[in-house]
Enzyme design. Structure first.
Site, short mmCIF file in Angstrom:
data_model
loop_
_atom_site.label_atom_id
_atom_site.label_comp_id
_atom_site.label_asym_id
_atom_site.label_seq_id
_atom_site.Cartn_x
_atom_site.Cartn_y
_atom_site.Cartn_z
N LYS A 183 0.85 -1.19 0.00
CA LYS A 183 0.00 0.00 0.00
C LYS A 183 0.88 1.24 0.00
O LYS A 183 1.75 1.38 0.87
CB LYS A 183 -0.83 0.02 1.28
CG LYS A 183 -2.31 -0.24 1.09
CD LYS A 183 -3.00 -0.01 2.44
CE LYS A 183 -4.46 -0.23 2.36
NZ LYS A 183 -5.11 0.03 3.66
O1 G3P Z 1 -8.06 0.00 4.43
C1 G3P Z 1 -8.73 1.21 4.75
C2 G3P Z 1 -7.97 1.97 5.77
O2 G3P Z 1 -6.66 2.13 5.37
C3 G3P Z 1 -8.58 3.30 6.18
O3 G3P Z 1 -9.59 3.00 7.03
O4 G3P Z 1 -10.94 3.00 9.04
O5 G3P Z 1 -8.73 4.17 9.09
O6 G3P Z 1 -10.65 5.11 7.80
P1 G3P Z 1 -9.98 3.90 8.31
#
Ligand code: G3P
Length: 225
Positions: free
Chosen positions: A83
């Protein structure tokens, strides 16, 4: 359409695997930190447990460091997807990682136009973030269908991944908006499947059933025994 679990919790992965909702997993530094202990070891265990792609995010902000770390992360397990953030450093890194044969998932994409250059690489996944926008009272669910239409027009193999889903409405929008992958935190699946109206309905039916004399209920209840 595939469903990934947005977690690094081994218990949560096992729980939702049993219900057929783990075709992959997504993590980020906050998700790994939440588990405590050694994040690299945790990532290895997640990758071992999940039969499908597992996203692991770089923690550096500049492209050369992202490339070094991303390449190393991709060697932690064969199913790791790296990522990187949807900024220009991430774009430079994703282009180089692609040349090195490393599969990338672009995170923190809030607006479909951010995905264009990444789709041209092409990267494996672009993660469109929904909940973090809705948290501020702004609506982002319609961007899922926008991104879908745009990626189709670009004729790219890049998959659209809907992420940061906090509630059932956002999951429905991700599915109906045509995401290729919907990644859901375990807490959101718990919310979906612990609907108080379902539980109340079960109690209502059970109470009405108990009104019948035991003798009258017996044949029905003993079916299959
Ligand atoms: O995979 C999604 C994540 O990286 C972001 O999610 O829950 O931190 O908004 P969140």
């Amino acid at each position: 359409m595939e469903f990934f679990l947005d977690t690094a919790s081994l218990d949560a992965i096992r729980r939702w695997q049993a219900f057929g909702l783990v075709q992959g997993a997504t993590t980020n530094p906050a998700i790994l930190a939440k588990e405590g202990g050694d994040p690299l070891d945790q990532l290895r265990q997640v990758a071992e447990l999940v039969d499908g792609p597992v996203s692991a995010q770089v923690t550096h902000a500049e492209a050369p460091a992202m490339v070094r770390q991303g390449e190393a992360l991709s060697q932690v397990a064969p199913n790791i997807v790296v990522k990187v953030p949807a900024d220009l450093e991430g774009l430079a890194a994703a282009r180089e990682l692609k040349e090195k044969g490393v599969s990338c998932n672009i995170t923190l994409t809030f607006q479909p136009a951010q995905a264009i250059a990444f789709a041209k690489v092409p990267v494996a996944y672009v993660s469109l973030i929904i909940g973090r926008v809705d948290d501020f009272g702004l609506s982002s669910v319609e961007e899922i269908a926008n991104a879908r239409a745009m990626l189709d027009k670009l004729e790219t193999p890049t998959k659209l991944l809907a992420a940061s889903l906090r509630n059932p409405t956002q999951i429905i929008a991700a599915v109906n908006g045509g995401a290729d992958v919907v990644t859901v935190p375990p807490s959101t699946w718990e919310l979906v499947h612990q609907n108080p109206l379902t539980l109340q309905g079960e109690q209502d039916f059970a109470a009405a059933w108990e009104e019948l004399p035991a003798e009258a209920r017996r044949a029905y209840e003993n079916l299959g025994t």
